[in-house]
Every structure is written in structure tokens, then in C-alpha cells.
Design a protein around this motif. Structure first.
Motif, PDB file in Angstrom:
ATOM      1  N   ARG A  44     -10.748 -28.426 -11.081  1.00 23.59           N
ATOM      2  CA  ARG A  44     -10.644 -28.270  -9.628  1.00 23.59           C
ATOM      3  C   ARG A  44     -10.365 -29.595  -8.934  1.00 23.59           C
ATOM      4  O   ARG A  44     -10.020 -29.633  -7.764  1.00 23.59           O
ATOM      5  CB  ARG A  44     -11.939 -27.659  -9.096  1.00 23.59           C
ATOM      6  CG  ARG A  44     -12.131 -26.242  -9.654  1.00 23.59           C
ATOM      7  CD  ARG A  44     -13.340 -25.598  -9.117  1.00 23.59           C
ATOM      8  NE  ARG A  44     -13.227 -25.530  -7.655  1.00 23.59           N
ATOM      9  CZ  ARG A  44     -14.199 -25.113  -6.880  1.00 23.59           C
ATOM     10  NH1 ARG A  44     -15.327 -24.718  -7.392  1.00 23.59           N
ATOM     11  NH2 ARG A  44     -14.034 -25.083  -5.579  1.00 23.59           N
ATOM     12  N   VAL A  45     -10.536 -30.703  -9.661  1.00 22.46           N
ATOM     13  CA  VAL A  45     -10.280 -32.042  -9.127  1.00 22.46           C
ATOM     14  C   VAL A  45      -9.418 -32.784 -10.139  1.00 22.46           C
ATOM     15  O   VAL A  45      -9.710 -32.771 -11.332  1.00 22.46           O
ATOM     16  CB  VAL A  45     -11.601 -32.817  -8.891  1.00 22.46           C
ATOM     17  CG1 VAL A  45     -11.320 -34.242  -8.462  1.00 22.46           C
ATOM     18  CG2 VAL A  45     -12.478 -32.095  -7.883  1.00 22.46           C
ATOM     19  N   VAL A  46      -8.368 -33.424  -9.648  1.00 23.09           N
ATOM     20  CA  VAL A  46      -7.487 -34.236 -10.484  1.00 23.09           C
ATOM     21  C   VAL A  46      -7.359 -35.598  -9.822  1.00 23.09           C
ATOM     22  O   VAL A  46      -7.041 -35.682  -8.637  1.00 23.09           O
ATOM     23  CB  VAL A  46      -6.086 -33.587 -10.635  1.00 23.09           C
ATOM     24  CG1 VAL A  46      -5.141 -34.510 -11.373  1.00 23.09           C
ATOM     25  CG2 VAL A  46      -6.200 -32.248 -11.339  1.00 23.09           C
ATOM     26  N   ALA A  47      -7.615 -36.658 -10.571  1.00 25.88           N
ATOM     27  CA  ALA A  47      -7.460 -38.023 -10.054  1.00 25.88           C
ATOM     28  C   ALA A  47      -6.130 -38.576 -10.552  1.00 25.88           C
ATOM     29  O   ALA A  47      -5.793 -38.445 -11.725  1.00 25.88           O
ATOM     30  CB  ALA A  47      -8.609 -38.900 -10.535  1.00 25.88           C
ATOM     31  N   ILE A  48      -5.384 -39.168  -9.653  1.00 24.47           N
ATOM     32  CA  ILE A  48      -4.098 -39.774  -9.990  1.00 24.47           C
ATOM     33  C   ILE A  48      -4.196 -41.249  -9.638  1.00 24.47           C
ATOM     34  O   ILE A  48      -4.397 -41.604  -8.488  1.00 24.47           O
ATOM     35  CB  ILE A  48      -2.945 -39.124  -9.199  1.00 24.47           C
ATOM     36  CG1 ILE A  48      -2.897 -37.626  -9.483  1.00 24.47           C
ATOM     37  CG2 ILE A  48      -1.620 -39.795  -9.546  1.00 24.47           C
ATOM     38  CD1 ILE A  48      -1.953 -36.885  -8.579  1.00 24.47           C
ATOM     39  N   GLY A  49      -4.058 -42.094 -10.622  1.00 22.55           N
ATOM     40  CA  GLY A  49      -4.127 -43.531 -10.381  1.00 22.55           C
ATOM     41  C   GLY A  49      -2.815 -44.192 -10.750  1.00 22.55           C
ATOM     42  O   GLY A  49      -1.910 -43.564 -11.279  1.00 22.55           O
ATOM     43  N   GLU A  50      -2.731 -45.468 -10.451  1.00 27.29           N
ATOM     44  CA  GLU A  50      -1.557 -46.222 -10.838  1.00 27.29           C
ATOM     45  C   GLU A  50      -1.998 -47.619 -11.244  1.00 27.29           C
ATOM     46  O   GLU A  50      -3.052 -48.088 -10.837  1.00 27.29           O
ATOM     47  CB  GLU A  50      -0.511 -46.275  -9.721  1.00 27.29           C
ATOM     48  CG  GLU A  50      -0.914 -47.054  -8.513  1.00 27.29           C
ATOM     49  CD  GLU A  50      -1.532 -46.191  -7.419  1.00 27.29           C
ATOM     50  OE1 GLU A  50      -1.920 -46.769  -6.402  1.00 27.29           O
ATOM     51  OE2 GLU A  50      -1.647 -44.979  -7.566  1.00 27.29           O
ATOM     52  N   HIS A  51      -1.169 -48.252 -12.053  1.00 29.31           N
ATOM     53  CA  HIS A  51      -1.484 -49.582 -12.566  1.00 29.31           C
ATOM     54  C   HIS A  51      -1.501 -50.611 -11.443  1.00 29.31           C
ATOM     55  O   HIS A  51      -2.321 -51.513 -11.428  1.00 29.31           O
ATOM     56  CB  HIS A  51      -0.456 -49.962 -13.632  1.00 29.31           C
ATOM     57  CG  HIS A  51      -0.713 -51.273 -14.256  1.00 29.31           C
ATOM     58  ND1 HIS A  51      -0.149 -52.427 -13.789  1.00 29.31           N
ATOM     59  CD2 HIS A  51      -1.498 -51.622 -15.285  1.00 29.31           C
ATOM     60  CE1 HIS A  51      -0.570 -53.441 -14.527  1.00 29.31           C
ATOM     61  NE2 HIS A  51      -1.368 -52.982 -15.436  1.00 29.31           N
TER      62      HIS A  51
END
Length: 101
Positions: A44-51
Motif C-alpha cells: 500500500r506504500v511504495v518509496a521511490i528514491g534517487e541517488h
């Protein structure tokens, strides 16, 4: 004779499971992102990160992934992480002791 590289389980796993992402255009078809559905599952939760922040290609891919989450996976809420100072309304950061207008 050069030394043989040590086995690296993560590298082996990545080589076996990596899927090329073929487009950066946020308006492009989303079919190449379908393998993400298997990773997301019923989360239900997705974390999207970047370098690194402010990298154009990361921003474009993030837009595609967010579109995929909304259009193909039914996600309906979005939240972003920002630095502490970016979270204040601009009027609070103005002149006159923080009460600028």
C-alpha cells in the motif's frame, strides 16, 4: 595470472533479474514498467528514491513510475520528501525577522 573475482551474490542476483527500462519520456507507454508490479505486490506504500537530487533523468523516470503506480496499480496518494528548510512556506523565510510578505 590475475586473481579471480570473488563471487558476489547480489551481483549474480541483479544480473539474473534486472529488466532494462527502455524510455524516459513520462508520456511513453508503461509496458516496460510492468515487472515492477511483481516487486510491488499488494503493498500500500511504495518509496521511490534517487541517488542524487536534481538529476533530470531521475526526475523523468520518477514521473513514469508515479504514473505507472496510479494508472496500473491503483495508487491514489502521493507524498514527497524534502529538506527541512524547503518545508517552510516561502513567506516565513522572507525578510523582517521571518515575517516578510
Amino acid at each position: 595470472m590475475p586473481a579471480q573475482p570473488r563471487p558476489d551474490p547480489f551481483t549474480d542476483w541483479l544480473r539474473d533479474h534486472a529488466v532494462p527500462l527502455t524510455r524516459l519520456d513520462p508520456e511513453a507507454p508503461l509496458d516496460d514498467l510492468e515487472p515492477l508490479r511483481g516487486i510491488i505486490g499488494d503493498a500500500r506504500v511504495v518509496a521511490i528514491g534517487e541517488h542524487s537530487h536534481f538529476i533530470g533523468e531521475f526526475a523523468l523516470m520518477r514521473r513514469r513510475i508515479l504514473r505507472f503506480l496510479a494508472e496500473r496499480c491503483g495508487f491514489t496518494a502521493l507524498a514527497f520528501e524534502y529538506g527541512f528548510s524547503e518545508g517552510f512556506p516561502p513567506r516565513r523565510l522572507g525578510p523582517r525577522g521571518g515575517h516578510g510578505r
